[in-house]
Design a protein around this motif. Structure first.
Motif, PDB file in Angstrom:
ATOM      1  N   TYR A  14       0.874  -1.169   0.000  1.00  0.00           N
ATOM      2  CA  TYR A  14       0.000   0.000   0.000  1.00  0.00           C
ATOM      3  C   TYR A  14       0.911   1.218   0.000  1.00  0.00           C
ATOM      4  N   GLY A  15       1.140   1.755  -1.190  1.00  0.00           N
ATOM      5  CA  GLY A  15       2.132   2.815  -1.294  1.00  0.00           C
ATOM      6  C   GLY A  15       3.512   2.265  -0.972  1.00  0.00           C
ATOM      7  N   ARG A  16       4.181   2.885  -0.037  1.00  0.00           N
ATOM      8  CA  ARG A  16       5.524   2.432   0.352  1.00  0.00           C
ATOM      9  C   ARG A  16       5.490   1.360   1.432  1.00  0.00           C
ATOM     10  N   VAL A  17       4.305   1.078   1.955  1.00  0.00           N
ATOM     11  CA  VAL A  17       4.188   0.087   3.029  1.00  0.00           C
ATOM     12  C   VAL A  17       3.926  -1.291   2.429  1.00  0.00           C
ATOM     13  N   GLU A  18       4.806  -2.224   2.715  1.00  0.00           N
ATOM     14  CA  GLU A  18       4.658  -3.594   2.223  1.00  0.00           C
ATOM     15  C   GLU A  18       3.980  -4.418   3.315  1.00  0.00           C
ATOM     16  N   ALA A  19       2.703  -4.749   3.094  1.00  0.00           N
ATOM     17  CA  ALA A  19       1.917  -5.459   4.106  1.00  0.00           C
ATOM     18  C   ALA A  19       2.172  -6.953   4.096  1.00  0.00           C
ATOM     19  N   VAL A  20       2.462  -7.508   2.920  1.00  0.00           N
ATOM     20  CA  VAL A  20       2.740  -8.933   2.770  1.00  0.00           C
ATOM     21  C   VAL A  20       4.002  -9.066   1.941  1.00  0.00           C
ATOM     22  N   ARG A  21       4.942  -9.902   2.413  1.00  0.00           N
ATOM     23  CA  ARG A  21       6.236 -10.025   1.731  1.00  0.00           C
ATOM     24  C   ARG A  21       6.567 -11.485   1.443  1.00  0.00           C
ATOM     25  N   GLY A  22       6.490 -11.855   0.182  1.00  0.00           N
ATOM     26  CA  GLY A  22       6.967 -13.166  -0.254  1.00  0.00           C
ATOM     27  C   GLY A  22       6.304 -14.346   0.416  1.00  0.00           C
ATOM     28  N   VAL A  23       4.985 -14.280   0.627  1.00  0.00           N
ATOM     29  CA  VAL A  23       4.274 -15.359   1.320  1.00  0.00           C
ATOM     30  C   VAL A  23       3.839 -16.435   0.328  1.00  0.00           C
ATOM     31  N   SER A  24       4.107 -17.682   0.676  1.00  0.00           N
ATOM     32  CA  SER A  24       3.672 -18.827  -0.127  1.00  0.00           C
ATOM     33  C   SER A  24       2.775 -19.714   0.722  1.00  0.00           C
ATOM     34  N   VAL A  25       1.612 -20.073   0.176  1.00  0.00           N
ATOM     35  CA  VAL A  25       0.697 -20.989   0.854  1.00  0.00           C
ATOM     36  C   VAL A  25       0.169 -21.980  -0.173  1.00  0.00           C
ATOM     37  N   ALA A  26      -0.186 -23.171   0.304  1.00  0.00           N
ATOM     38  CA  ALA A  26      -0.759 -24.193  -0.575  1.00  0.00           C
ATOM     39  C   ALA A  26      -1.884 -24.890   0.168  1.00  0.00           C
ATOM     40  N   LEU A  27      -2.877 -25.329  -0.599  1.00  0.00           N
ATOM     41  CA  LEU A  27      -4.065 -25.923  -0.002  1.00  0.00           C
ATOM     42  C   LEU A  27      -4.575 -27.022  -0.924  1.00  0.00           C
ATOM     43  N   ALA A  28      -4.812 -28.210  -0.379  1.00  0.00           N
ATOM     44  CA  ALA A  28      -5.319 -29.334  -1.159  1.00  0.00           C
ATOM     45  C   ALA A  28      -6.846 -29.353  -1.126  1.00  0.00           C
ATOM     46  N   PRO A  29      -7.487 -30.014  -2.069  1.00  0.00           N
ATOM     47  CA  PRO A  29      -8.947 -30.127  -2.030  1.00  0.00           C
ATOM     48  C   PRO A  29      -9.413 -30.751  -0.717  1.00  0.00           C
ATOM     49  N   GLY A  30     -10.441 -30.163  -0.115  1.00  0.00           N
ATOM     50  CA  GLY A  30     -11.000 -30.701   1.115  1.00  0.00           C
ATOM     51  C   GLY A  30     -10.190 -30.428   2.370  1.00  0.00           C
ATOM     52  N   GLN A  31      -9.097 -29.702   2.247  1.00  0.00           N
ATOM     53  CA  GLN A  31      -8.233 -29.426   3.395  1.00  0.00           C
ATOM     54  C   GLN A  31      -8.622 -28.108   4.069  1.00  0.00           C
ATOM     55  N   ILE A  32      -8.423 -28.043   5.389  1.00  0.00           N
ATOM     56  CA  ILE A  32      -8.548 -26.785   6.115  1.00  0.00           C
ATOM     57  C   ILE A  32      -7.143 -26.340   6.498  1.00  0.00           C
ATOM     58  N   ALA A  33      -6.766 -25.157   6.051  1.00  0.00           N
ATOM     59  CA  ALA A  33      -5.499 -24.551   6.446  1.00  0.00           C
ATOM     60  C   ALA A  33      -5.814 -23.218   7.104  1.00  0.00           C
ATOM     61  N   THR A  34      -5.002 -22.826   8.057  1.00  0.00           N
ATOM     62  CA  THR A  34      -5.246 -21.579   8.764  1.00  0.00           C
ATOM     63  C   THR A  34      -4.031 -20.673   8.716  1.00  0.00           C
ATOM     64  N   VAL A  35      -4.295 -19.380   8.726  1.00  0.00           N
ATOM     65  CA  VAL A  35      -3.257 -18.360   8.833  1.00  0.00           C
ATOM     66  C   VAL A  35      -3.552 -17.585  10.112  1.00  0.00           C
ATOM     67  N   ILE A  36      -2.649 -17.674  11.069  1.00  0.00           N
ATOM     68  CA  ILE A  36      -2.818 -16.960  12.330  1.00  0.00           C
ATOM     69  C   ILE A  36      -1.714 -15.919  12.467  1.00  0.00           C
TER      70      ILE A  36
END
Length: 249
Positions: A14-36
């Motif tokens: 957002y402008g000069r503010v980097e809120a998310v940096r180089g994040v990788s996530v993966a999710l399989a069918p029927g899976q529950i994954a969480t980001v805390i």
């Protein structure tokens, strides 16, 4: 099992503010994954990027197709749904009217629409009881159920939930998470962003801990639930006070 969603090196600024940096996530069918993670860690920005609501850098692949250039409506059409933190219901419309709007983007109509509505009412009987009631008169837990039901009307393959326990009493939180876990039987994959770390880790199979825009820890949710670093930072006294330390059933 191959990934349904694979996001690689996603960054959001957002402008000069980097809120998310180089994040990788993966999710399989029927899976529950969480980001805390704590407030301001970039969790909601990550969901916004995956939904196409905010521009991002990196690569987002869904069901084998790179979708980084697709808009929100096209992503919805491919089977991605987001329940936002504020739920964004239409307060003056009835429960049933809000539900039917959830099928608009996927062009459901006629008998198919009625069948889908009845399936959602079957999963959330309390909504069926209040089908003619205005959404603005529902309790907090009922509004969250309606937001979930509206998202399910489009038969998503991936359901993203942003803080589903926000503002709810502990007993209602337990009920909502029981419903979320019950969605496994439908085959939908769920990416859950949540500040109630214990409830999230007890419900998910895989977890990512986001800290200042980057993944600090990642792994099986059951392992992170007992990781001393995660316990010390996210599962301490604050959750004991609100009843969050009791296992969810």
């Amino acid at each position: 099992m191959s990934a349904l969603l694979a996001a690689e090196a996603v960054s959001v600024s957002y402008g000069r503010v980097e809120a998310v940096r180089g994040v990788s996530v993966a999710l399989a069918p029927g899976q529950i994954a969480t980001v805390i993670g704590p407030n301001g860690a970039g969790k909601s920005s990550l969901l916004g990027a995956l939904m196409g609501l905010v521009p991002c850098r990196g690569r987002v692949v869904f069901a084998g197709e790179e979708i980084g250039r697709l808009g929100v409506e096209d992503r919805v059409g491919r089977g991605i749904a987001l329940v936002p933190e504020r739920r964004e219901l239409f307060a003056t419309m009835t429960v049933e009217e809000n539900l039917l709007l959830g099928a608009w983007a996927v062009r459901l109509g006629g008998r198919a629409l009625r069948l889908r509505r009845d399936e959602v009412f079957g999963r959330f009987p309390r909504l069926a009881e209040r089908r003619g009631q205005r959404a603005g008169t529902l309790s907090g837990g009922e509004r969250q159920m309606l937001a979930l039901g509206r998202a399910l009307m489009g038969r998503p393959r991936l359901l993203m939930l942003d803080e589903p326990s926000l503002g709810l009493a502990p007993l209602i939180v337990r009920e909502i998470f029981h419903m979320i876990r019950g969605l496994r039987e439908t085959g939908v994959a769920i990416l859950l962003v949540e500040q109630n770390a214990r409830a999230a880790l007890e419900s998910a199979e895989h977890a990512y801990v986001l800290e200042t825009g980057e993944v600090g820890f990642a792994g099986p949710a059951a392992a992170l639930l007992h990781d001393p670093r995660v316990v010390a930072t996210y599962l301490g006294g604050a959750e004991e006070q609100d009843g969050g330390t009791r296992p969810l059933r």
